[in-house]
Design an enzyme around this catalytic site. Structure first.
Site, PDB file in Angstrom:
ATOM      1  CB  CYS A 148       1.825  -3.267  -7.296  1.00 49.84           C
ATOM      2  SG  CYS A 148       0.042  -3.055  -7.246  1.00 49.84           S
ATOM      3  CD  GLU A 159      -2.183   2.094   0.872  1.00 47.11           C
ATOM      4  OE1 GLU A 159      -2.767   2.686  -0.059  1.00 47.11           O
ATOM      5  OE2 GLU A 159      -1.499   2.673   1.727  1.00 47.11           O
ATOM      6  CB  SER A 160       1.747   3.596  -2.684  1.00 45.37           C
ATOM      7  OG  SER A 160       0.470   4.164  -2.869  1.00 45.37           O
ATOM      8  CB  ILE A 181      -3.530  -7.272  -6.099  1.00 48.11           C
ATOM      9  CG1 ILE A 181      -3.273  -8.726  -6.516  1.00 48.11           C
ATOM     10  CG2 ILE A 181      -4.326  -7.212  -4.791  1.00 48.11           C
ATOM     11  CD1 ILE A 181      -2.316  -9.479  -5.602  1.00 48.11           C
ATOM     12  NE  ARG A 182      -6.055  -3.525  -2.227  1.00 50.45           N
ATOM     13  CZ  ARG A 182      -5.847  -4.771  -1.845  1.00 50.45           C
ATOM     14  NH1 ARG A 182      -6.714  -5.713  -2.154  1.00 50.45           N
ATOM     15  NH2 ARG A 182      -4.797  -5.089  -1.151  1.00 50.45           N
ATOM     16  NE  ARG A 197      -2.237   5.794  -4.052  1.00 54.96           N
ATOM     17  CZ  ARG A 197      -2.791   5.862  -2.849  1.00 54.96           C
ATOM     18  NH1 ARG A 197      -3.176   7.010  -2.370  1.00 54.96           N
ATOM     19  NH2 ARG A 197      -2.966   4.770  -2.130  1.00 54.96           N
ATOM     20  CD  GLU A 219       5.162  -9.467  -6.103  1.00 54.38           C
ATOM     21  OE1 GLU A 219       5.354  -9.149  -7.291  1.00 54.38           O
ATOM     22  OE2 GLU A 219       4.320  -8.895  -5.374  1.00 54.38           O
ATOM     23  CG  HIS A 270       1.445  -8.086  -7.327  1.00 49.59           C
ATOM     24  ND1 HIS A 270       2.022  -7.687  -6.150  1.00 49.59           N
ATOM     25  CD2 HIS A 270       0.383  -7.272  -7.507  1.00 49.59           C
ATOM     26  CE1 HIS A 270       1.347  -6.690  -5.617  1.00 49.59           C
ATOM     27  NE2 HIS A 270       0.331  -6.415  -6.432  1.00 49.59           N
TER      28      HIS A 270
HETATM   29  N1  GLN Z   1      -3.238   0.773  -5.338  1.00 46.33           N
HETATM   30  C1  GLN Z   1      -2.352   0.453  -4.244  1.00 46.33           C
HETATM   31  C2  GLN Z   1      -1.714   1.712  -3.659  1.00 46.33           C
HETATM   32  O1  GLN Z   1      -2.194   2.775  -3.777  1.00 46.33           O
HETATM   33  C3  GLN Z   1      -1.258  -0.516  -4.661  1.00 46.33           C
HETATM   34  C4  GLN Z   1      -1.764  -1.919  -4.561  1.00 46.33           C
HETATM   35  C5  GLN Z   1      -0.705  -2.995  -4.603  1.00 46.33           C
HETATM   36  O2  GLN Z   1       0.503  -2.733  -4.456  1.00 46.33           O
HETATM   37  N2  GLN Z   1      -1.128  -4.221  -4.742  1.00 46.33           N
HETATM   38  O3  GLN Z   1      -0.738   1.631  -3.001  1.00 46.33           O
END
Ligand code: GLN
Length: 202
Positions: free
Chosen positions: A77, A47-48, A144-145, A107, A183, A181
């Site tokens: 990500c 989560e950034s 993922i998101r 984001r 990884e 991802h």
């Molecule tokens: N959208 C996320 C963020 O704002 C990133 C999601 C992720 O790293 N899987 O950080």
């Protein structure tokens, strides 16, 4: 080769496992001194905003920015978001970005339509990193998101796009960013590409 993985939060263990499979020495980075003598750095997904705030409290934002100016860094990500010069949806005074990649990212580009998905991407640059044990052709990517890249500057090379043309992988010299991802899953080509095509030549 000695590669650091930013280990404040997120999927750092999975990156370390991939690097070990490829014979690189992988170390966890939590303090500015951990950046000394690295041949490259990976900033993982997670989560950034959280990662940026933790980096701030560990005194890592300026050392990471200095490292990224000349040394190989790959953001996946949330790591891509942190490596970007510009991001949408940032609150004023909110998350600090490390910057370096001349791109604008959204984001949570896919957030409203779909949380997570998997798709086969065309990533022609990976041809140089292919080996018989890896799948050939396209790259099976897990989102993922995920963020997406909305604009790229003139020095940026596009490494991967979704079938609809949305940019999800970029390289600017010694810096690389992907929205998905690599990884997760068993395909080693993106990690091998980073080691061979970016870290080994830096
Ligand atoms: N959208 C996320 C963020 O704002 C990133 C999601 C992720 O790293 N899987 O950080």
């Amino acid at each position: 080769m000695k590669i650091g993985v930013l280990a404040l939060q997120g999927a750092f263990r999975e990156h370390i496992a991939k690097l070990n499979v490829l014979g690189a020495t992988a170390t966890e980075v939590r303090l500015p001194a951990d950046l000394d003598d690295l041949d490259g750095l990976i900033i993982p997904g997670g989560e950034s905003t959280t990662m940026g705030r933790l980096a701030q409290s560990y005194g890592l934002v300026a050392p990471l920015a200095t490292f990224s100016r000349s040394r190989p860094v790959w953001g996946t990500c949330a790591g891509l978001i942190l490596l970007s010069d510009r991001a949408t949806g940032q609150k004023k005074g909110g998350q600090p970005l490390i910057g370096g990649l001349d791109v604008l990212v959204d984001r949570n580009y896919f957030g409203r339509q779909v949380d997570s998905f998997e798709v086969d991407l065309e990533a022609p640059a990976l041809a140089t990193a292919a080996r018989p044990e890896d799948p050939t052709g396209s790259f099976h990517a897990i989102f993922i998101r995920a963020p997406a890249v909305l604009e790229v500057g003139p020095a940026v090379e596009v490494l991967a796009r979704l079938p609809d043309g949305v940019i999800v992988g970029v390289r600017q010299g010694h810096l690389m960013g992907v929205a998905f991802h690599p990884e997760l899953g068993s395909d080693l080509r993106f990690h091998r590409y980073f080691l061979q095509n970016i870290c080994a030549n830096a």
